[in-house]
Design an enzyme around this catalytic site. Structure first.
Site, short mmCIF file in Angstrom:
data_model
loop_
_atom_site.label_atom_id
_atom_site.label_comp_id
_atom_site.label_asym_id
_atom_site.label_seq_id
_atom_site.Cartn_x
_atom_site.Cartn_y
_atom_site.Cartn_z
N LYS A 258 -29.58 -4.17 -28.53
CA LYS A 258 -29.64 -5.63 -28.73
C LYS A 258 -29.98 -5.94 -30.19
O LYS A 258 -29.35 -5.41 -31.08
CB LYS A 258 -30.63 -6.24 -27.74
CG LYS A 258 -30.49 -5.70 -26.31
CD LYS A 258 -29.09 -5.81 -25.74
CE LYS A 258 -29.05 -5.30 -24.31
NZ LYS A 258 -27.69 -5.05 -23.83
N ARG B 193 -30.75 18.98 -29.77
CA ARG B 193 -31.04 18.22 -28.53
C ARG B 193 -32.48 17.72 -28.51
O ARG B 193 -32.71 16.55 -28.21
CB ARG B 193 -30.71 19.04 -27.28
CG ARG B 193 -31.11 18.33 -26.00
CD ARG B 193 -30.29 18.78 -24.80
NE ARG B 193 -30.21 20.21 -24.65
CZ ARG B 193 -31.19 21.01 -24.23
NH1 ARG B 193 -32.36 20.50 -23.89
NH2 ARG B 193 -31.01 22.30 -24.12
N TYR C 295 -34.92 -7.23 -16.48
CA TYR C 295 -33.52 -6.83 -16.59
C TYR C 295 -33.04 -6.27 -15.24
O TYR C 295 -33.62 -5.31 -14.71
CB TYR C 295 -33.38 -5.78 -17.70
CG TYR C 295 -31.99 -5.22 -17.81
CD1 TYR C 295 -30.90 -6.06 -17.96
CD2 TYR C 295 -31.77 -3.86 -17.77
CE1 TYR C 295 -29.61 -5.56 -18.06
CE2 TYR C 295 -30.49 -3.34 -17.87
CZ TYR C 295 -29.42 -4.19 -18.01
OH TYR C 295 -28.15 -3.69 -18.08
N ASP D 258 -41.31 -4.16 -21.96
CA ASP D 258 -39.94 -4.26 -22.44
C ASP D 258 -39.90 -5.48 -23.36
O ASP D 258 -39.97 -6.62 -22.91
CB ASP D 258 -38.97 -4.42 -21.25
CG ASP D 258 -37.50 -4.50 -21.69
OD1 ASP D 258 -37.25 -4.81 -22.87
OD2 ASP D 258 -36.61 -4.27 -20.85
N1 PLP Z 1 -33.94 -4.26 -21.08
C1 PLP Z 1 -33.36 -5.43 -21.32
C2 PLP Z 1 -34.23 -6.66 -21.46
C3 PLP Z 1 -31.98 -5.54 -21.43
O1 PLP Z 1 -31.41 -6.73 -21.65
C4 PLP Z 1 -31.18 -4.36 -21.28
C5 PLP Z 1 -29.70 -4.43 -21.37
O2 PLP Z 1 -29.10 -5.49 -21.29
C6 PLP Z 1 -31.82 -3.15 -21.03
C7 PLP Z 1 -33.20 -3.12 -20.94
C8 PLP Z 1 -31.02 -1.90 -20.87
O3 PLP Z 1 -30.56 -1.48 -22.11
P1 PLP Z 1 -29.21 -0.65 -22.33
O4 PLP Z 1 -28.06 -1.53 -21.96
O5 PLP Z 1 -29.27 -0.31 -23.79
O6 PLP Z 1 -29.30 0.57 -21.46
#
Ligand code: PLP
Length: 401
Positions: free
Chosen positions: A218, A67, A120, A193
């Site tokens: 992604k 873990r 997001y 991000d």
């Molecule tokens: N950040 C961005 C820019 C995203 O497009 C996404 C998901 O679409 C996330 C974070 C969240 O990621 P996850 O779907 O892997 O939890």
């Protein structure tokens, strides 16, 4: 180079003079690690959840239980840390959301967070709904406006500035170096991000950020078959150690099979990112002249408001994401998405297959996304095929309106 685990391998890599190699060389060979017993060029998948103690009660292998840590996860993290030039290393989580929320979880009640209005949507919703319950206060601001960012900071109280660049789904570009300077002057950290950029195009830590986050679901994985998230840190300070503790305590670590698949993907990341960015740019250019497209949002277009900053902080392309605003409004956008054949009508981004999405429908009531917007994630198909399919769908939707 024969190494039992990733940290050892990293130090050997430095000793062997491998640190001078380009990131794409190191990624292509997964750091050049050879499995010592068989001399295999692919590292084994470590599935064991538990490890035998030494007679003196220690754990000389460095592993005790799966873990907090796992060898396959650690090796993949080492490649990600190399790609992001992250001195503290990288931490893999079971999703991008798990990674992002672990970073916010490391803050203390009473801390203030500044985040971007363009980000997001599910993370924004989480911040709105969950962060106040943990005693955090929030300000949302257009982070591409540096004066607005500066004004939103509460010196002494703001502990984290969270930016997403290019920001989903308008692909606005925030100046990372300037945002880092503003955050640091107020005693706050900057987290980025960088999902839509990937380390191929932008390395936020080199520009002064403290933490970089990706939804590895992604382009890092790129094959739409793994959900994963990663944080990479500039400094192994108390904040970073708290994030590591949160991951171990909450059980948020990525599974070893997913880490294995992600490692496999990272070996071709540079090829995929370059091809997808080139296709996105070509599509953005051609769609800019389309009579049924009102506007193309892509930071690689010289008339895009983010172009100047993007040229400075992105290299080898502007990423694989663009959006179009359809002349026929919301109905025209939905009808266009309904008529594509090659593009896949699906959420998510970064895979080798191209995806199209009417973003406002996904985000639901209260979405700040323009209703006429279609989000395009460019894959590796032939660009003429992608353009032709979209052109036909736009024309068919217009003719049938
Ligand atoms: N950040 C961005 C820019 C995203 O497009 C996404 C998901 O679409 C996330 C974070 C969240 O990621 P996850 O779907 O892997 O939890």
């Amino acid at each position: 180079m024969s190494q039992p685990n990733a940290p050892q391998a990293l130090s050997d890599t430095r000793r062997d003079g491998m640190s001078d190699l380009a990131p794409r060389s190191l990624a292509a060979q997964a750091m050049g690690w050879i499995e010592p017993q068989t001399r295999a060029v692919v590292r084994p998948l470590h599935l064991s959840t538990t490890f035998v103690r030494d007679p003196d009660n220690g754990y000389s292998s460095g592993y005790s239980y799966a873990r907090p840590d796992n060898a396959t996860v650690r090796e993949t993290e080492a490649v990600l840390a190399m790609l992001e030039n992250a001195r503290a290393g990288a931490l893999l989580f079971g999703s991008g959301m798990a990674a992002a929320t672990a970073a916010f979880g490391a803050l203390e009640p009473g801390d203030h967070v500044v985040a971007g209005t363009v980000m997001y949507w599910a993370l924004k919703r989480w911040l709105r709904e969950e962060a106040p319950r943990r005693g955090l206060t929030l300000s949302f601001v257009e982070t591409d406006d540096l004066d607005a960012l500066r004004a939103a900071i509460q010196p002494g109280r703001t502990k984290l500035v969270w930016i997403e660049t290019p920001g989903n789904p308008l692909w606005t570009v925030t100046d990372i170096a300037a945002a880092a300077e503003i955050a640091h002057a107020a005693g706050a950290r900057l987290a980025v991000d960088s999902t839509a950029a990937s380390p191929v195009h932008t390395r936020p830590l080199d520009l002064g950020a403290d933490i970089v986050m990706h939804s590895a679901t992604k382009i890092l994985n790129g094959h739409s078959d793994v959900v994963a998230g990663v944080l990479a840190g500039a400094a192994a300070d108390a904040f970073w150690e708290r994030i590591r503790g949160i991951r171990a305590g909450s059980g948020g670590i990525l599974g070893p099979f997913e880490a294995y698949l992600l490692m496999r993907s990272l070996r071709t990341l540079h090829l995929r990112a370059a091809a997808q960015a080139e296709a996105a740019l070509r599509l953005a250019q051609r769609l800019s002249g389309h009579p049924l497209v009102r506007r193309v949002l892509y930071p690689g277009l010289p008339d895009d408001p983010g172009y100047a900053v993007a040229r400075r902080q992105m290299r080898d392309g502007f990423g694989y994401m663009l959006s179009i605003r359809v002349a026929g409004g919301e109905a025209g956008a939905i009808a266009t998405a309904a008529r594509v054949r090659l593009w896949k009508r699906a959420t998510s981004l970064g895979g080798v297959e191209s995806l199209i999405e009417h973003r406002a429908s996904v985000e639901g009531p209260g979405s700040a996304c323009p209703p006429d917007l279609l989000r395009l994630s460019t894959g590796i198909e032939d660009t003429n095929d992608l353009y032709g399919d979209l052109d036909r769908a736009l024309r068919d939707a217009h003719a049938e309106a």
